[in-house]
Design a protein around this motif. Structure first.
Motif, PDB file in Angstrom:
ATOM      1  N   PHE A 124       0.863  -1.183   0.000  1.00 45.65           N
ATOM      2  CA  PHE A 124       0.000   0.000   0.000  1.00 45.65           C
ATOM      3  C   PHE A 124       0.898   1.231   0.000  1.00 45.65           C
ATOM      4  O   PHE A 124       1.908   1.269   0.700  1.00 45.65           O
ATOM      5  CB  PHE A 124      -0.900   0.014   1.244  1.00 45.65           C
ATOM      6  N   ARG A 125       0.501   2.238  -0.796  1.00 45.20           N
ATOM      7  CA  ARG A 125       1.295   3.460  -0.930  1.00 45.20           C
ATOM      8  C   ARG A 125       0.414   4.683  -0.713  1.00 45.20           C
ATOM      9  O   ARG A 125      -0.796   4.628  -0.927  1.00 45.20           O
ATOM     10  CB  ARG A 125       1.904   3.541  -2.323  1.00 45.20           C
ATOM     11  N   PRO A 126       1.032   5.799  -0.326  1.00 45.41           N
ATOM     12  CA  PRO A 126       0.246   7.032  -0.197  1.00 45.41           C
ATOM     13  C   PRO A 126      -0.477   7.342  -1.511  1.00 45.41           C
ATOM     14  O   PRO A 126       0.084   7.175  -2.598  1.00 45.41           O
ATOM     15  CB  PRO A 126       1.298   8.091   0.103  1.00 45.41           C
ATOM     16  N   GLY A 127      -1.733   7.714  -1.386  1.00 47.53           N
ATOM     17  CA  GLY A 127      -2.545   8.040  -2.562  1.00 47.53           C
ATOM     18  C   GLY A 127      -3.406   6.898  -3.051  1.00 47.53           C
ATOM     19  O   GLY A 127      -4.339   7.116  -3.825  1.00 47.53           O
ATOM     20  N   ASP A 128      -3.130   5.678  -2.606  1.00 46.46           N
ATOM     21  CA  ASP A 128      -3.983   4.550  -2.990  1.00 46.46           C
ATOM     22  C   ASP A 128      -5.377   4.751  -2.412  1.00 46.46           C
ATOM     23  O   ASP A 128      -5.530   5.147  -1.257  1.00 46.46           O
ATOM     24  CB  ASP A 128      -3.433   3.223  -2.447  1.00 46.46           C
ATOM     25  N   GLU A 129      -6.383   4.477  -3.229  1.00 45.69           N
ATOM     26  CA  GLU A 129      -7.755   4.434  -2.720  1.00 45.69           C
ATOM     27  C   GLU A 129      -8.176   2.976  -2.761  1.00 45.69           C
ATOM     28  O   GLU A 129      -8.321   2.391  -3.840  1.00 45.69           O
ATOM     29  CB  GLU A 129      -8.709   5.283  -3.548  1.00 45.69           C
ATOM     30  N   ILE A 130      -8.354   2.401  -1.588  1.00 43.70           N
ATOM     31  CA  ILE A 130      -8.580   0.968  -1.462  1.00 43.70           C
ATOM     32  C   ILE A 130     -10.068   0.641  -1.347  1.00 43.70           C
ATOM     33  O   ILE A 130     -10.794   1.227  -0.546  1.00 43.70           O
ATOM     34  CB  ILE A 130      -7.822   0.406  -0.233  1.00 43.70           C
ATOM     35  N   THR A 131     -10.478  -0.297  -2.171  1.00 40.95           N
ATOM     36  CA  THR A 131     -11.814  -0.872  -2.109  1.00 40.95           C
ATOM     37  C   THR A 131     -11.666  -2.284  -1.549  1.00 40.95           C
ATOM     38  O   THR A 131     -10.789  -3.032  -1.976  1.00 40.95           O
ATOM     39  CB  THR A 131     -12.453  -0.931  -3.511  1.00 40.95           C
ATOM     40  N   GLN A 152     -11.364 -11.651   1.645  1.00 40.59           N
ATOM     41  CA  GLN A 152     -11.270 -10.196   1.537  1.00 40.59           C
ATOM     42  C   GLN A 152     -10.263  -9.867   0.440  1.00 40.59           C
ATOM     43  O   GLN A 152      -9.129 -10.331   0.492  1.00 40.59           O
ATOM     44  CB  GLN A 152     -10.794  -9.569   2.848  1.00 40.59           C
ATOM     45  N   ASP A 153     -10.693  -9.082  -0.531  1.00 36.79           N
ATOM     46  CA  ASP A 153      -9.807  -8.614  -1.594  1.00 36.79           C
ATOM     47  C   ASP A 153      -9.658  -7.103  -1.474  1.00 36.79           C
ATOM     48  O   ASP A 153     -10.652  -6.372  -1.505  1.00 36.79           O
ATOM     49  CB  ASP A 153     -10.369  -8.955  -2.978  1.00 36.79           C
ATOM     50  N   PHE A 154      -8.416  -6.652  -1.344  1.00 35.85           N
ATOM     51  CA  PHE A 154      -8.090  -5.235  -1.230  1.00 35.85           C
ATOM     52  C   PHE A 154      -7.519  -4.790  -2.580  1.00 35.85           C
ATOM     53  O   PHE A 154      -6.434  -5.239  -2.963  1.00 35.85           O
ATOM     54  CB  PHE A 154      -7.030  -5.012  -0.154  1.00 35.85           C
ATOM     55  N   THR A 155      -8.241  -3.950  -3.300  1.00 33.90           N
ATOM     56  CA  THR A 155      -7.767  -3.472  -4.596  1.00 33.90           C
ATOM     57  C   THR A 155      -7.651  -1.955  -4.575  1.00 33.90           C
ATOM     58  O   THR A 155      -8.381  -1.272  -3.853  1.00 33.90           O
ATOM     59  CB  THR A 155      -8.711  -3.889  -5.741  1.00 33.90           C
ATOM     60  N   ASP A 156      -6.720  -1.445  -5.396  1.00 32.25           N
ATOM     61  CA  ASP A 156      -6.541   0.005  -5.447  1.00 32.25           C
ATOM     62  C   ASP A 156      -7.406   0.618  -6.546  1.00 32.25           C
ATOM     63  O   ASP A 156      -8.184  -0.083  -7.219  1.00 32.25           O
ATOM     64  CB  ASP A 156      -5.056   0.380  -5.593  1.00 32.25           C
ATOM     65  N   GLN A 157      -7.260   1.907  -6.741  1.00 32.79           N
ATOM     66  CA  GLN A 157      -8.066   2.662  -7.696  1.00 32.79           C
ATOM     67  C   GLN A 157      -7.863   2.210  -9.139  1.00 32.79           C
ATOM     68  O   GLN A 157      -8.699   2.490 -10.002  1.00 32.79           O
ATOM     69  CB  GLN A 157      -7.780   4.165  -7.556  1.00 32.79           C
ATOM     70  N   ASN A 158      -6.791   1.483  -9.406  1.00 34.56           N
ATOM     71  CA  ASN A 158      -6.518   0.976 -10.750  1.00 34.56           C
ATOM     72  C   ASN A 158      -6.909  -0.496 -10.907  1.00 34.56           C
ATOM     73  O   ASN A 158      -6.594  -1.116 -11.916  1.00 34.56           O
ATOM     74  CB  ASN A 158      -5.033   1.145 -11.086  1.00 34.56           C
ATOM     75  N   GLY A 159      -7.542  -1.061  -9.882  1.00 29.85           N
ATOM     76  CA  GLY A 159      -7.954  -2.455  -9.932  1.00 29.85           C
ATOM     77  C   GLY A 159      -6.845  -3.433  -9.598  1.00 29.85           C
ATOM     78  O   GLY A 159      -7.010  -4.641  -9.775  1.00 29.85           O
ATOM     79  N   VAL A 160      -5.710  -2.934  -9.085  1.00 29.87           N
ATOM     80  CA  VAL A 160      -4.590  -3.800  -8.716  1.00 29.87           C
ATOM     81  C   VAL A 160      -4.893  -4.465  -7.379  1.00 29.87           C
ATOM     82  O   VAL A 160      -5.177  -3.779  -6.389  1.00 29.87           O
ATOM     83  CB  VAL A 160      -3.268  -2.997  -8.638  1.00 29.87           C
ATOM     84  N   LEU A 161      -4.829  -5.795  -7.358  1.00 30.63           N
ATOM     85  CA  LEU A 161      -5.043  -6.542  -6.122  1.00 30.63           C
ATOM     86  C   LEU A 161      -3.813  -6.384  -5.234  1.00 30.63           C
ATOM     87  O   LEU A 161      -2.711  -6.749  -5.621  1.00 30.63           O
ATOM     88  CB  LEU A 161      -5.286  -8.023  -6.434  1.00 30.63           C
ATOM     89  N   LYS A 162      -4.007  -5.815  -4.056  1.00 28.71           N
ATOM     90  CA  LYS A 162      -2.910  -5.584  -3.108  1.00 28.71           C
ATOM     91  C   LYS A 162      -2.770  -6.748  -2.127  1.00 28.71           C
ATOM     92  O   LYS A 162      -1.681  -7.209  -1.860  1.00 28.71           O
ATOM     93  CB  LYS A 162      -3.150  -4.297  -2.320  1.00 28.71           C
ATOM     94  N   VAL A 163      -3.910  -7.181  -1.589  1.00 29.21           N
ATOM     95  CA  VAL A 163      -3.925  -8.264  -0.597  1.00 29.21           C
ATOM     96  C   VAL A 163      -5.195  -9.082  -0.799  1.00 29.21           C
ATOM     97  O   VAL A 163      -6.257  -8.528  -1.080  1.00 29.21           O
ATOM     98  CB  VAL A 163      -3.905  -7.705   0.851  1.00 29.21           C
ATOM     99  N   ARG A 164      -5.048 -10.384  -0.642  1.00 31.38           N
ATOM    100  CA  ARG A 164      -6.208 -11.281  -0.554  1.00 31.38           C
ATOM    101  C   ARG A 164      -6.011 -12.061   0.736  1.00 31.38           C
ATOM    102  O   ARG A 164      -4.936 -12.596   0.990  1.00 31.38           O
ATOM    103  CB  ARG A 164      -6.276 -12.230  -1.737  1.00 31.38           C
ATOM    104  N   ARG A 165      -7.073 -12.122   1.533  1.00 30.84           N
ATOM    105  CA  ARG A 165      -6.947 -12.834   2.808  1.00 30.84           C
ATOM    106  C   ARG A 165      -8.220 -13.592   3.127  1.00 30.84           C
ATOM    107  O   ARG A 165      -9.291 -13.258   2.630  1.00 30.84           O
ATOM    108  CB  ARG A 165      -6.578 -11.861   3.928  1.00 30.84           C
ATOM    109  N   TRP A 166      -8.058 -14.594   3.982  1.00 31.50           N
ATOM    110  CA  TRP A 166      -9.181 -15.427   4.428  1.00 31.50           C
ATOM    111  C   TRP A 166      -9.141 -15.527   5.947  1.00 31.50           C
ATOM    112  O   TRP A 166      -8.613 -16.491   6.502  1.00 31.50           O
ATOM    113  CB  TRP A 166      -9.083 -16.828   3.813  1.00 31.50           C
ATOM    114  N   PRO A 167      -9.701 -14.539   6.648  1.00 26.84           N
ATOM    115  CA  PRO A 167      -9.769 -14.667   8.111  1.00 26.84           C
ATOM    116  C   PRO A 167     -10.870 -15.646   8.511  1.00 26.84           C
ATOM    117  O   PRO A 167     -11.876 -15.790   7.827  1.00 26.84           O
ATOM    118  CB  PRO A 167     -10.104 -13.249   8.573  1.00 26.84           C
ATOM    119  N   ILE A 168     -10.638 -16.322   9.613  1.00 27.57           N
ATOM    120  CA  ILE A 168     -11.626 -17.221  10.215  1.00 27.57           C
ATOM    121  C   ILE A 168     -11.924 -16.667  11.603  1.00 27.57           C
ATOM    122  O   ILE A 168     -11.005 -16.359  12.358  1.00 27.57           O
ATOM    123  CB  ILE A 168     -11.076 -18.650  10.352  1.00 27.57           C
TER     124      ILE A 168
END
Length: 183
Positions: A124-131, A152-168
């Motif tokens: 994650f970098r400054p300026g990223d808008e995360i969905t 959970q999929d965390f993507t930035d404003q350009n649709g780049v997947l930053k993190v994918r996680r599976w919490p239980i």
């Protein structure tokens, strides 16, 4: 003194000041195990704009001295070319984005996290808008405890997947069970 007032001295950023820390509020609106539907994909209620302030204060809060997370001049000299967030920064984003709405069972009083799998792709970098996109993927009962897993999929404003996680999480299965944490 209110329930969380003693923590006010640690609240420094704009997002921290706006974030509701009392997870007991609106507890009647949280999804409970009995209501969780497996399969539908939903976007979290809030988006998260990553700021320099967020990155620096997260690093400070977890006591990580790595200058890549708090020293802008140093970070410019690395192959990253600037500040990046600590790899566990997504936890902060997750709770912020799920404040209300779908998959809010992650905030429910009495829940505990027995495990998770995290795949980190991009910092994650400054300026990223995360969905944050959420999908409840499984739920089960084991030894009398009620478990739920989501993706959970965390993507930035350009649709780049930053993190994918599976919490239980093990969560209260009914509103009556939640009540014991409120009394």
């Amino acid at each position: 003194m209110t329930l969380y007032q003693h923590l006010d001295k640690y609240i420094a950023t704009k997002k921290q000041k706006e974030f509701e820390r009392n997870f007991f509020l609106d507890v009647d609106q949280y999804e409970i195990w009995e209501e969780i539907e497996i399969g539908p994909v939903n976007e979290a209620a809030n988006k998260f704009e990553v700021t320099v302030e967020d990155i620096k204060f997260f690093s400070e809060a977890i006591l990580d001295p790595n200058p890549l997370f708090h020293d802008e001049e140093y970070a410019k000299t690395t192959h990253w070319g600037g500040l990046i967030a600590h790899p566990l920064f997504f936890h902060f984003i997750s709770l912020y984005c799920i404040e209300r709405g779908f998959c809010n069972w992650m905030r429910i009083p009495g829940a505990f996290n027995p495990g998770q799998v995290n795949e980190l792709y991009e910092p994650f970098r400054p300026g990223d808008e995360i969905t944050l996109t959420l999908t409840s993927t499984d739920k089960w009962i084991k030894r009398g405890l009620h478990y739920v897993q989501c993706q959970q999929d965390f993507t930035d404003q350009n649709g780049v997947l930053k993190v994918r996680r599976w919490p239980i999480l093990s969560v209260p299965h009914s509103r009556a069970e939640i009540q014991k944490y409120l009394d």
